[in-house]
Enzyme design. Structure first.
Site, PDB file in Angstrom:
ATOM      1  N   SER A  38      39.287  29.744  40.374  1.00 23.22           N
ATOM      2  CA  SER A  38      38.627  29.874  39.289  1.00 23.22           C
ATOM      3  C   SER A  38      37.464  30.965  39.119  1.00 23.22           C
ATOM      4  CB  SER A  38      38.079  28.471  38.558  1.00 23.22           C
ATOM      5  OG  SER A  38      37.576  28.840  37.187  1.00 23.22           O
ATOM      6  N   CYS A  42      38.657  39.719  36.493  1.00 27.73           N
ATOM      7  CA  CYS A  42      38.356  40.813  35.910  1.00 27.73           C
ATOM      8  C   CYS A  42      36.911  41.417  36.037  1.00 27.73           C
ATOM      9  CB  CYS A  42      38.527  40.387  34.158  1.00 27.73           C
ATOM     10  SG  CYS A  42      40.011  39.535  33.954  1.00 27.73           S
ATOM     11  N   TYR A 279      57.161  23.703  36.067  1.00 28.05           N
ATOM     12  CA  TYR A 279      56.624  24.876  35.093  1.00 28.05           C
ATOM     13  C   TYR A 279      55.847  26.140  35.831  1.00 28.05           C
ATOM     14  CZ  TYR A 279      57.079  21.247  31.560  1.00 28.05           C
ATOM     15  OH  TYR A 279      57.434  20.356  30.542  1.00 28.05           O
ATOM     16  N   GLY A 282      51.582  32.544  33.684  1.00 22.16           N
ATOM     17  CA  GLY A 282      50.808  33.815  34.125  1.00 22.16           C
ATOM     18  C   GLY A 282      51.587  34.915  34.828  1.00 22.16           C
ATOM     19  N   ASP A 283      50.988  35.842  35.616  1.00 21.08           N
ATOM     20  CA  ASP A 283      51.483  37.194  36.055  1.00 21.08           C
ATOM     21  C   ASP A 283      52.894  36.844  36.799  1.00 21.08           C
ATOM     22  OD1 ASP A 283      49.443  38.031  35.268  1.00 21.08           O
ATOM     23  OD2 ASP A 283      48.416  38.706  37.287  1.00 21.08           O
ATOM     24  N   TYR A 427      31.172  44.286   5.554  1.00 24.67           N
ATOM     25  CA  TYR A 427      30.615  45.732   5.530  1.00 24.67           C
ATOM     26  C   TYR A 427      29.283  45.743   5.234  1.00 24.67           C
ATOM     27  CZ  TYR A 427      29.220  49.988   3.286  1.00 24.67           C
ATOM     28  OH  TYR A 427      28.841  51.021   2.756  1.00 24.67           O
TER      29      TYR A 427
HETATM   30  P1  FAD Z   1      46.049  34.630  39.405  1.00 26.21           P
HETATM   31  O1  FAD Z   1      44.913  34.658  38.507  1.00 26.21           O
HETATM   32  O2  FAD Z   1      45.997  35.882  40.331  1.00 26.21           O
HETATM   33  O3  FAD Z   1      45.830  33.562  40.380  1.00 26.21           O
HETATM   34  C1  FAD Z   1      47.006  33.328  41.153  1.00 26.21           C
HETATM   35  C2  FAD Z   1      46.440  32.642  42.671  1.00 26.21           C
HETATM   36  O4  FAD Z   1      47.424  31.895  43.209  1.00 26.21           O
HETATM   37  C3  FAD Z   1      45.716  33.631  43.507  1.00 26.21           C
HETATM   38  O5  FAD Z   1      44.449  33.205  43.559  1.00 26.21           O
HETATM   39  C4  FAD Z   1      46.833  33.161  44.845  1.00 26.21           C
HETATM   40  O6  FAD Z   1      45.741  33.090  46.036  1.00 26.21           O
HETATM   41  C5  FAD Z   1      47.344  32.057  44.451  1.00 26.21           C
HETATM   42  N1  FAD Z   1      48.399  31.727  45.351  1.00 26.21           N
HETATM   43  C6  FAD Z   1      49.750  32.561  45.354  1.00 26.21           C
HETATM   44  N2  FAD Z   1      50.525  31.886  45.916  1.00 26.21           N
HETATM   45  C7  FAD Z   1      50.018  30.627  46.360  1.00 26.21           C
HETATM   46  C8  FAD Z   1      50.773  29.745  47.555  1.00 26.21           C
HETATM   47  N3  FAD Z   1      51.608  29.579  47.911  1.00 26.21           N
HETATM   48  N4  FAD Z   1      49.694  28.706  47.734  1.00 26.21           N
HETATM   49  C9  FAD Z   1      48.630  28.659  47.307  1.00 26.21           C
HETATM   50  N5  FAD Z   1      48.012  29.663  46.352  1.00 26.21           N
HETATM   51  C10 FAD Z   1      48.728  30.614  46.032  1.00 26.21           C
HETATM   52  N6  FAD Z   1      43.440  40.802  33.001  1.00 26.21           N
HETATM   53  C11 FAD Z   1      42.772  41.116  31.691  1.00 26.21           C
HETATM   54  O7  FAD Z   1      43.447  40.521  30.673  1.00 26.21           O
HETATM   55  N7  FAD Z   1      41.579  41.835  31.495  1.00 26.21           N
HETATM   56  C12 FAD Z   1      40.874  42.378  32.586  1.00 26.21           C
HETATM   57  O8  FAD Z   1      40.077  43.093  32.351  1.00 26.21           O
HETATM   58  C13 FAD Z   1      41.261  42.200  33.926  1.00 26.21           C
HETATM   59  N8  FAD Z   1      40.953  42.860  34.986  1.00 26.21           N
HETATM   60  C14 FAD Z   1      41.563  42.544  36.174  1.00 26.21           C
HETATM   61  C15 FAD Z   1      40.868  43.102  37.352  1.00 26.21           C
HETATM   62  C16 FAD Z   1      41.266  43.052  38.461  1.00 26.21           C
HETATM   63  C17 FAD Z   1      40.611  43.228  39.636  1.00 26.21           C
HETATM   64  C18 FAD Z   1      42.433  42.066  38.762  1.00 26.21           C
HETATM   65  C19 FAD Z   1      43.080  41.905  40.076  1.00 26.21           C
HETATM   66  C20 FAD Z   1      43.047  41.527  37.607  1.00 26.21           C
HETATM   67  C21 FAD Z   1      42.606  41.958  36.316  1.00 26.21           C
HETATM   68  N9  FAD Z   1      43.243  41.210  35.348  1.00 26.21           N
HETATM   69  C22 FAD Z   1      42.778  41.667  34.019  1.00 26.21           C
HETATM   70  C23 FAD Z   1      44.456  40.475  35.336  1.00 26.21           C
HETATM   71  C24 FAD Z   1      44.324  39.015  35.336  1.00 26.21           C
HETATM   72  O9  FAD Z   1      43.382  38.582  36.320  1.00 26.21           O
HETATM   73  C25 FAD Z   1      45.410  38.361  35.797  1.00 26.21           C
HETATM   74  O10 FAD Z   1      46.455  38.558  34.651  1.00 26.21           O
HETATM   75  C26 FAD Z   1      45.482  36.644  35.776  1.00 26.21           C
HETATM   76  O11 FAD Z   1      44.525  36.421  36.566  1.00 26.21           O
HETATM   77  C27 FAD Z   1      46.572  35.997  35.993  1.00 26.21           C
HETATM   78  O12 FAD Z   1      46.533  34.778  36.170  1.00 26.21           O
HETATM   79  P2  FAD Z   1      47.595  34.042  37.309  1.00 26.21           P
HETATM   80  O13 FAD Z   1      46.978  32.716  37.384  1.00 26.21           O
HETATM   81  O14 FAD Z   1      48.899  34.281  37.068  1.00 26.21           O
HETATM   82  O15 FAD Z   1      47.187  34.586  38.726  1.00 26.21           O
END
Ligand code: FAD
Length: 553
Positions: A38, A42, A279, A282-283, A427
Site C-alpha cells: 500500500s 504515483c 477475481y 488493476g493493471d 462562478y
Molecule cells: P500495483 O499497484 O502495481 O500492485 C501490484 C503488486 O503486486 C506489486 O507490488 C507486485 O510486487 C505484486 N506482485 C506481483 N506479482 C506477485 C506475486 N506473484 N506474488 C506477490 N506479489 C506480487 N496512475 C494514476 O492513475 N496516476 C498517476 O499519477 C500514476 N503515477 C504512477 C507513477 C508510477 C511511477 C507508477 C509505477 C505507476 C503510476 N500510476 C499512476 C499507475 C498506478 O500506480 C497503477 O495503475 C496501479 O498501481 C495499479 O494497481 P495494481 O494493484 O494493479 O498494481
C-alpha cells in the site's frame, strides 16, 4: 471465508481493506513480493525529484498498521509462485528464507499489476539504466542520482511516467533529453494539444527527440551512450526506460486462466476470471472500453482502487456489483502546465472510424479582469451520430484539473454536447467566467454539430489547395506579429465596410487569435450572402503551435 490476495499495492490493498469493512470475520491474507504494501506509486517520481522529501510519506499502510487496524495478515517479501486451482491453494515463497509453503483459499484475488516493457535491445542491463515500477526501483534511482545534479539524463518514452521523471530529474538540476518514437508526446492526447506541452518542455530546457527510436545503449569508459535510429547517439549518465507497461500475467497463464485479446487477464463484469473462485483487477486485467467497445487494459490507479471495492463486495455479498469499464481519465503536471485527458482522442476515433467533430477552444481560466488568469485550451470530440461527448483534453496553467473532471463525468455518463452547454458551474471572478471554459468548448462544438458554424482544423488547412480566400480578422498589431502566409488582412471591425474585397462565390476561410472573432466574422459573411465560409478551429494560436512544431521536428 478465507480470501488470499496476490499483490498488496493499489488494487490488492484496497480490496483487502474493503473486505474487512464488509466482513469482520473473513480471514484475509495479503501476499506481496516486494518489501512494501500500500505505497504511493504515483508519488515515486516526486520523491526521486526531491519534491516529496520524506520517504516515509510514500507509505500509506505497513503490514503492522494493516494488522492493527484491519486484522489483515499482510506478508511482504513473499511471492506466490504457483496457483493450484484444483486444490484451491497457492504456493508462497518467502523471499528472505527461500522457504515455500502452501496457503488455502476460498476466494483468490489477483492484483499483480503490470511490468515495465524491456525490449530485447542491447545495453538495457547496464548500470545507470533504470525502469521505475516500485520502491526498490525508486531507492536505486534515488541513490544513483545523489550528487549528480549536473548529470545528463535520457528518458526513453514520453508517456505520463516518463515525463514525470523528466521533470523531476530536471528539478534535480540534470540536463534531460526525452526520446519518443511517436511524432508527439503523450499518446492518448491529440497533436494540437500535445504540441503546447512540447513547446513548454523545450522552453524549460528539455531536449525532445520525437520520431526517434532507441536502438540500444552502450557504455564507453564511465559514460552511457543511447543509440538512436538514424540520429547521433546521446551521451548520458542515467537512462530511464519508460516505454510502457504490460500486464503481469505469469501466474494467470501458468494456472490456465483465460487471457483476453491484449494478453491481459480476461474478467467478466463482476471482475471474475474464467475460474469463478478467482477475481482479478488493476493493471493486470483488460475490460471492454465503454466507447470503443474493445477489450483493453487501463494502467491507472483510480480504476484499480475502485475495482478493489467491487471485487470485495462481490466476494462478500455474491456477484452484485458490476464494473462498467474505464474511459482513461488521466492528468499530468508538466512544469507550469497541466495536461489532462478523458475518453477517446480524435486521432483514435479516426482509426476506429467513429464519425465525430472536433472543437478546439482557448479560454481564460477565470475572468480576465481579475488578476492572474491564463489561457486554457480544451479540445472536444463529439459523435456525429448522436451528439455524445466522446473525448476531452485540456491544457493550461490553472483549473485544468477541475475542467477535466467535469468533462470526464460528461463522457462517462454519455452526456450529449447539448447537455454540456447546460452544465452549471460555480462562478466568481477568481475562479471562472460566467461562461466557463467547459461551456465555451461545448457552445463551439454545438455550433459545429448543428451547422451554425463550419470549422477547419490546422492540418486540414495545410492540405487544402490555395483556391480559398484566407482572411485574418485580427488587429494590425496581431497580424504584424505573425500570420498565416497568403492571408489577407481585414480586421473584424472593418469587415462590413470592406466586404467587397472578397468574392462571395469563392470559399472564405477566416481566422482570428483563438477562434471567437473568426466565428463572428463567419456569421457576418454568411448572413451577407457568402455561402462557403469556414472558421479556423482554435485560430492562429493553435495553427502557430502546430506549424512551429512541424518546423522543429
Ligand atoms: P500495483 O499497484 O502495481 O500492485 C501490484 C503488486 O503486486 C506489486 O507490488 C507486485 O510486487 C505484486 N506482485 C506481483 N506479482 C506477485 C506475486 N506473484 N506474488 C506477490 N506479489 C506480487 N496512475 C494514476 O492513475 N496516476 C498517476 O499519477 C500514476 N503515477 C504512477 C507513477 C508510477 C511511477 C507508477 C509505477 C505507476 C503510476 N500510476 C499512476 C499507475 C498506478 O500506480 C497503477 O495503475 C496501479 O498501481 C495499479 O494497481 P495494481 O494493484 O494493479 O498494481
Amino acid at each position: 471465508m478465507k480470501v488470499v490476495i496476490i499483490g498488496g499495492v493499489a488494487g490488492g490493498a484496497s480490496a483487502a481493506a474493503r473486505l474487512r469493512r464488509m466482513d469482520e470475520n473473513a480471514e484475509i491474507v495479503l501476499i506481496e513480493k516486494s518489501a512494501y504494501i500500500s505505497y504511493a506509486n504515483c508519488g515515486l517520481p516526486y520523491y526521486i525529484g526531491g519534491v516529496i522529501h520524506d520517504r516515509q510519506k510514500l507509505f500509506v499502510q505497513t503490514p503492522s498498521s494493516f494488522r492493527q487496524r484491519f486484522q489483515i495478515d499482510a506478508r511482504i517479501s513473499s511471492e506466490v509462485i504457483r496457483i493450484d486451482r484444483d486444490r484451491k491453494s497457492v504456493l508462497i515463497k518467502n523471499l528472505n528464507s527461500e522457504e515455500t509453503y502452501e496457503e488455502h483459499y476460498d476466494k483468490l484475488i489477483l492484483s499483480p499489476g503490470a511490468e515495465p516493457i524491456r525490449p530485447p535491445l542491447p545495453g538495457l542491463q547496464l548500470p545507470g539504466v533504470f525502469t521505475l515500477r516500485n520502491v526498490a526501483d525508486t531507492d536505486a534511482i534515488k541513490k544513483f542520482t545523489e550528487g549528480k545534479s549536473n548529470a545528463k539524463a535520457v528518458v526513453i518514452g514520453a508517456g505520463f511516467i516518463g515525463l514525470e521523471m523528466a521533470e523531476n530529474l530536471h528539478h534535480l538540476g540534470m540536463h534531460v533529453s526525452v526520446v519518443e518514437m511517436a511524432s508527439q508526446i503523450l499518446a492518448p492526447v491529440d497533436f494540437a494539444i500535445a504540441v503546447i506541452a512540447q513547446q513548454h518542455l523545450r522552453h524549460k530546457g528539455l531536449d525532445l527527440y520525437l520520431n526517434t527510436s532507441m536502438t540500444g545503449i552502450r557504455q564507453e569508459d564511465s559514460h552511457l551512450f543511447v543509440d538512436l535510429k538514424e540520429k547521433e547517439s546521446l551521451e548520458a549518465d542515467i537512462v530511464i526506460l519508460s516505454i510502457g507497461v504490460r500486464a503481469d500475467t505469469q501466474l494467470a497463464q501458468s494456472s490456465g486462466l483465460e487471457l483476453g485479446p491484449t494478453k491481459a487477464i480476461k474478467v467478466n463484469e463482476y471482475l471474475q476470471t474464467s475460474d469463478p473462485d478467482i477475481y482479478a483487477l488493476g493493471d493486470a486485467i483488460e475490460f471492454d472500453h465503454p466507447i470503443l467497445h474493445k477489450s483493453m487494459p487501463t494502467y491507472l490507479a483510480g480504476p484499480a482502487n475502485k475495482q478493489g471495492r467491487i471485487v470485495a463486495d462481490n466476494i462478500i455479498f455474491g456477484n452484485q456489483s458490476k464494473y462498467k469499464g474505464a474511459i482513461g481519465t488521466a492528468i499530468v503536471k508538466l512544469f507550469d502546465l497541466t495536461i489532462a485527458t478523458s475518453g477517446v482522442a480524435s486521432k483514435h476515433l479516426k482509426i476506429a472510424q467513429v464519425p465525430h467533430i472536433v472543437s478546439t477552444t482557448h479560454s481564460a481560466s477565470h475572468a480576465t479582469y481579475y488578476p492572474g488568469s491564463h489561457l486554457m485550451s480544451i479540445q472536444l470530440a463529439v459523435s456525429q451520430l448522436d451528439g455524445r461527448l466522446l473525448g476531452a483534453q485540456a491544457i493550461g496553467v490553472q483549473g485544468v484539473d477541475k475542467r477535466i473532471d467535469v468533462l470526464a463525468t460528461a463522457v462517462q455518463r454519455g452526456a450529449s454536447i447539448e447537455e454540456l452547454t447546460e452544465f452549471e458551474h460555480a462562478y466568481a471572478p477568481p475562479y471562472s467566467s460566467a461562461k466557463d471554459p467547459v461551456n465555451m468548448a461545448a457552445f463551439v462544438a454545438q455550433n459545429r454539430l448543428t451547422g451554425k458554424s463550419k470549422a477547419i482544423t490546422w492540418d486540414e488547412l495545410k492540405l487544402r489547395p490555395n483556391e480559398s480566400q484566407l482572411v485574418d480578422v485580427r488587429t494590425r498589431a496581431e497580424f504584424e506579429k505573425g500570420h498565416i502566409p497568403q492571408a489577407l488582412h481585414i480586421p473584424i471591425d472593418e469587415l462590413r465596410d470592406r466586404i467587397s474585397e472578397l468574392d462571395p462565390n469563392k470559399p472564405v476561410i477566416v481566422y482570428c487569435q483563438v477562434g471567437l472573432r473568426g466565428y463572428l466574422s463567419e456569421r457576418i459573411l454568411r448572413q451577407r450572402g457568402f455561402t462557403d465560409v469556414i472558421n479556423l478551429a482554435g485560430g492562429y494560436y493553435s495553427w502557430s503551435f502546430c506549424d512551429k512544431e512541424l518546423q522543429i521536428t
